[in-house]
Write an enzyme that holds these catalytic residues in place. Structure first.
Site, PDB file in Angstrom:
ATOM      1  N   LYS A 101     -26.655  46.081 -54.415  1.00 53.38           N
ATOM      2  CA  LYS A 101     -26.395  47.109 -53.225  1.00 53.38           C
ATOM      3  C   LYS A 101     -27.571  47.457 -52.657  1.00 53.38           C
ATOM      4  O   LYS A 101     -27.607  47.671 -51.366  1.00 53.38           O
ATOM      5  CB  LYS A 101     -25.703  48.109 -53.753  1.00 53.38           C
ATOM      6  CG  LYS A 101     -24.064  47.790 -53.901  1.00 53.38           C
ATOM      7  CD  LYS A 101     -23.486  49.128 -54.342  1.00 53.38           C
ATOM      8  CE  LYS A 101     -22.064  48.703 -54.306  1.00 53.38           C
ATOM      9  NZ  LYS A 101     -21.531  48.086 -55.543  1.00 53.38           N
ATOM     10  N   GLU A 123     -19.803  57.434 -47.856  1.00 58.17           N
ATOM     11  CA  GLU A 123     -18.895  57.847 -49.049  1.00 58.17           C
ATOM     12  C   GLU A 123     -19.234  57.036 -50.229  1.00 58.17           C
ATOM     13  O   GLU A 123     -20.037  56.088 -50.149  1.00 58.17           O
ATOM     14  CB  GLU A 123     -17.391  57.825 -48.685  1.00 58.17           C
ATOM     15  CG  GLU A 123     -16.868  56.367 -49.004  1.00 58.17           C
ATOM     16  CD  GLU A 123     -17.588  55.384 -47.872  1.00 58.17           C
ATOM     17  OE1 GLU A 123     -18.147  55.604 -46.895  1.00 58.17           O
ATOM     18  OE2 GLU A 123     -17.760  53.876 -48.329  1.00 58.17           O
ATOM     19  N   SER A 388     -23.926  39.968 -60.039  1.00 60.47           N
ATOM     20  CA  SER A 388     -24.271  41.060 -58.755  1.00 60.47           C
ATOM     21  C   SER A 388     -25.252  42.122 -59.454  1.00 60.47           C
ATOM     22  O   SER A 388     -25.783  42.926 -58.745  1.00 60.47           O
ATOM     23  CB  SER A 388     -23.067  41.498 -58.129  1.00 60.47           C
ATOM     24  OG  SER A 388     -21.958  41.876 -59.107  1.00 60.47           O
TER      25      SER A 388
HETATM   26  C1  LIG Z   1     -20.208  47.313 -55.802  1.00 63.47           C
HETATM   27  C2  LIG Z   1     -20.289  46.336 -56.678  1.00 63.47           C
HETATM   28  C3  LIG Z   1     -19.950  44.989 -56.660  1.00 63.47           C
HETATM   29  C4  LIG Z   1     -18.774  45.093 -55.499  1.00 63.47           C
HETATM   30  O1  LIG Z   1     -19.081  45.043 -54.086  1.00 63.47           O
HETATM   31  P1  LIG Z   1     -18.983  43.865 -53.058  1.00 63.47           P
HETATM   32  O2  LIG Z   1     -19.320  44.410 -51.713  1.00 63.47           O
HETATM   33  O3  LIG Z   1     -17.885  43.086 -53.298  1.00 63.47           O
HETATM   34  O4  LIG Z   1     -20.378  42.848 -53.721  1.00 63.47           O
HETATM   35  C5  LIG Z   1     -20.080  44.012 -57.189  1.00 63.47           C
HETATM   36  N1  LIG Z   1     -21.013  44.192 -58.417  1.00 63.47           N
HETATM   37  C6  LIG Z   1     -21.607  45.102 -58.628  1.00 63.47           C
HETATM   38  C7  LIG Z   1     -22.669  45.069 -59.739  1.00 63.47           C
HETATM   39  C8  LIG Z   1     -21.538  46.240 -57.862  1.00 63.47           C
HETATM   40  O5  LIG Z   1     -22.178  47.451 -58.020  1.00 63.47           O
END
Ligand SMILES: *Cc1c(COP(=O)(O)O)cnc(C)c1O
Length: 405
Positions: A101, A123, A388
């Site tokens: 993020k 938000e 992610s």
């Molecule tokens: C917020 C988040 C997501 C989901 O958000 P996307 O916009 O779909 O990438 C996925 N993995 C993690 C670790 C997150 O914090």
């Protein structure tokens, strides 16, 4: 590469178009007063994204502050346990703050600074976007207002504390169910009043034009790095690329590096407890076309056509729609969208921890679970999974609901 009449070597020139459409999806469906604010952001972004100064400053920040490039790790023991397919992960969990993020939050906050704004607003539901944006705001010396429902504030005490420690102002939203939906409404209402001094920072490839495009562009560093690193490591491209899809930002970042390659691409949505409405958040699989939060996409609707209640074991994936570009790539068939349920996710969470020494975010564990499934089906070849984020934020939840297996 051409795919169903779309030339992917020039794809990014044409999608989205001037009005922010990916085919019929996307656009900018917001009130008159906010149109002006979006217009201003669009103009600034189109200028700035071509500016050498902006690009080189963002590159420097990514290196010196965020810890980029993040590596790719080969999962030797997990791959070995499944057969002959080689699994790899792109380590977005090693970004500062522990997830992808920050890639777009740093971009959005730098844009705010270039536009001469004093404040960023957003938000947050589970608090992850709030923490990433509060981090970016602290770095750039911007004020930061994060709107959050009372119910979410109660559930997410550690993230609320993080935001406050980082100097953000957490604005409690008490209306209605006092969760994410009300927080979005309150934040947009505040933005309509304050837009001369601030910008709204959306947390995924969602919302009105230009956000789906801008957030994709900021996240594309993931796919660009991954493609080059994978080629250097193996001399080839992966046979398949996998990422989880909530709003879709980590997935779009990864996918954008491989759309023009002969690579199978998979976006994974959460099937949660099952297929009944309210038990999952698989909007592309079970949803229909509709407009919410300022854009047209595929969404899960209740009997009144309003955004349906959704559920996932991963709080970052429980959104009743997905970014418009995912809806477009879904209809086109260039990206295949599939689902993974809670149980498969938790199994993958523990396997990755035990066999590789990596504790993934529960969101990311959806992608790992699907990569493991693919490995069994494919027999040979390689799969690159976007990891992610890291699982530190999920420890209490895992211990409470699953114990230490
Ligand atoms: C917020 C988040 C997501 C989901 O958000 P996307 O916009 O779909 O990438 C996925 N993995 C993690 C670790 C997150 O914090």
């Amino acid at each position: 590469m051409e795919f169903k009449g779309i030339e992917f070597d020039t794809y990014f020139k044409h999608y989205p178009n001037q009005e922010g459409f990916f085919g019929k999806y996307g656009g900018c469906y917001i009130s008159e007063d906010l149109q002006k604010a979006m217009e201003e952001i669009r103009e600034a972004y189109f200028t700035i994204c071509k500016s050498r100064k902006f690009i080189s400053e963002l590159r420097r920040i990514r290196q010196e502050f965020q810890g980029r490039p993040t590596p790719i790790s080969y999962l030797e023991r997990l791959s070995g346990s499944l057969g002959n397919v080689q699994l790899y992960v792109k380590r977005e969990d090693l970004n500062h703050t522990g997830a992808h993020k920050l890639n777009h939050c740093m971009g959005e906050a730098l844009l705010a600074k270039y536009m001469g704004k004093k404040k960023v607003i957003a938000e947050t539901g589970a608090g992850q976007h709030g923490v990433a944006l509060a981090t970016a705001a602290a770095y750039f010396g911007l004020e930061c207002d994060i709107y959050m429902g009372t119910e979410d504030i109660k559930k997410q005490a550690p993230n609320v504390a993080r935001m406050k420690i980082l100097g953000a102002n957490v604005v409690e939203v008490t209306e209605g169910q006092a969760t994410l939906k009300e927080a979005v409404d309150a934040a947009f209402a505040a933005y309509a009043k304050e837009y001369k001094d601030c910008i709204y920072c959306i947390g995924s490839v969602l919302g009105p034009h230009p956000f789906p495009m801008m957030v994709r562009d900021f996240q594309s560093v993931v796919g660009i790095e991954a493609r080059e690193q994978f080629l250097n490591m193996t001399g080839e491209l992966p046979d398949a690329v996998v990422a989880c899809v909530g709003g879709g930002s980590n997935a779009m970042g990864m996918f954008s590096g491989f759309l023009n390659d002969p690579v199978e691409i998979y976006g994974i949505e959460p099937l949660g407890r099952g297929t009944a409405l309210g038990d999952h958040a698989a909007s592309l699989k079970y949803g229909t076309e509709g407009i919410m939060h300022g854009f047209n996409s595929i969404m899960l609707k209740d009997e009144n056509g309003e955004p349906a209640p959704v559920y996932s074991v991963a709080s970052g994936l429980d959104y009743p729609s997905s970014g418009p570009e995912h809806a477009f790539l879904h209809d086109l068939g260039r990206v295949k969208y599939d689902v993974i349920n809670d149980e498969e996710t938790i199994d993958a969470f523990f396997k990755l921890a035990r066999l590789e020494g990596i504790i993934p975010a529960i969101e990311s564990a959806h992608a790992v679970a699907y990569g493991m499934k693919l490995a069994k089906q494919m027999g040979t070849g390689s799969v690159l999974i976007n990891l992610s984020g890291r699982g530190d934020k999920d420890m209490d939840y895992i211990i409470e609901h699953y114990g230490i297996r």
